[in-house]
Design an enzyme around this catalytic site. Structure first.
Site: not given
Length: 300
Positions: A173, A175
């Site tokens: 992921t 960020f």
């Protein structure tokens, strides 16, 4: 005094882990909703926020993409976190006793093989990965577990029954660290009609507004723009980068909130605040209805 950083979700979440990686020693402020995260940044209640923007399997976090356009914030950094899902239960609970596994729907979807091999365990959607662990431990559930990261197990004193249950081990992921621009809030209608300051006045207007927020060593820029409904508009918008040998690392379109059947293009390109980038943005402003620079930051 510790720097306050807002995240969406509970303590122990992947966002919590990313925030500690990006700003070591920070004080993490959990928020129930994404809009609350941005509210806290814009109001100055926190110094910054760390938000997930894109998962390598699930794609873009749509709400956060929309909020980056709508709110007066600026991206200063990015970080890629390897996502490892773990089956976490209250102390004393055994794997054989489980009949339910709670977690965020995206996390459940990334653990299909686990549920295929454990047909007696039902996947149950929950509002947050870490929140699912908080729930099963606080309620002392004997037939349920949560699926989350190791941070959640430590935060809520849960027991990891099985580690690394995600299907794809290349699950990451991305960020973003965002701060407020300090600009006066404009109405959404005004922001979305006509050209933004960049389009009207060129890169000089941009530089004076955001220069202080650009970290040293920045070599990546994120923007959002809306095109006029004209033949060849997309080709023209992309040509402003091609003509200057600027490489795009991402491009996608999303519906523009409040304007049915109209779309915003999100583009990341691999240049910082230099003359070719400024010229490209000035040129883009000539063919776009509006352009918003979302951030300039070092590429991860």
């Amino acid at each position: 005094m510790k720097v306050k950083v807002a995240i969406q979700g509970e303590l122990g979440s992947f966002s919590h882990e990313a925030a500690e990686q990006m700003l070591p020693g920070c004080a993490v402020v959990p928020c129930a909703r994404s809009a609350e995260v941005f509210d806290r940044v814009e109001s100055g209640l926190v110094a910054a926020a760390v938000i997930p923007i894109e998962n390598s399997l699930a794609g873009t976090v749509a709400e956060h993409a929309d909020l980056l356009v709508a709110r007066e914030v600026f991206i200063q950094a990015e970080f890629r976190l390897r996502i490892v899902h773990n089956l976490i239960a209250a102390p004393g609970v055994k794997l054989s006793a489980l009949r339910r596994a709670f977690s965020h729907p995206v996390a459940l979807d990334q653990c299909r093989d686990f549920f295929r091999h454990h047909p007696k365990i039902e996947p149950v959607p929950f509002y947050d990965t870490a929140g699912s662990v908080k729930h099963v431990v606080a309620e002392h559930l004997q037939d349920a577990a949560g699926i989350a990261g190791r941070h959640a197990a430590r935060e809520y004193s849960g027991k990891i029954l099985q580690a690394g249950i995600e299907d794809d081990k290349r699950n990451f992921t991305r960020f973003l660290l965002v701060r407020k621009t300090g600009a006066k809030t404009r109405s959404k209608t005004r922001a979305m009609t006509g050209k933004a300051a960049m389009a009207k006045k060129g890169s000089d207007a941009f530089a004076s507004r955001y220069q202080r927020l650009i970290p040293s060593g920045s070599n990546k820029t994120s923007i959002a723009y809306k095109l006029k409904n004209q033949p060849g508009a997309l080709f023209k918008s992309l040509s402003v980068f091609a003509l200057r040998d600027i490489s795009l690392s991402k491009i996608e379109s999303r519906p523009l909130r409040g304007r049915p059947w109209e779309y915003v293009f999100y583009v990341d390109f691999l240049r910082g605040d230099d003359e070719p980038a400024r010229n490209a943005l000035r040129h883009l402003g000539e063919v776009a209805e509006f352009v918003k620079v979302l951030g300039i930051y070092p590429a991860a």
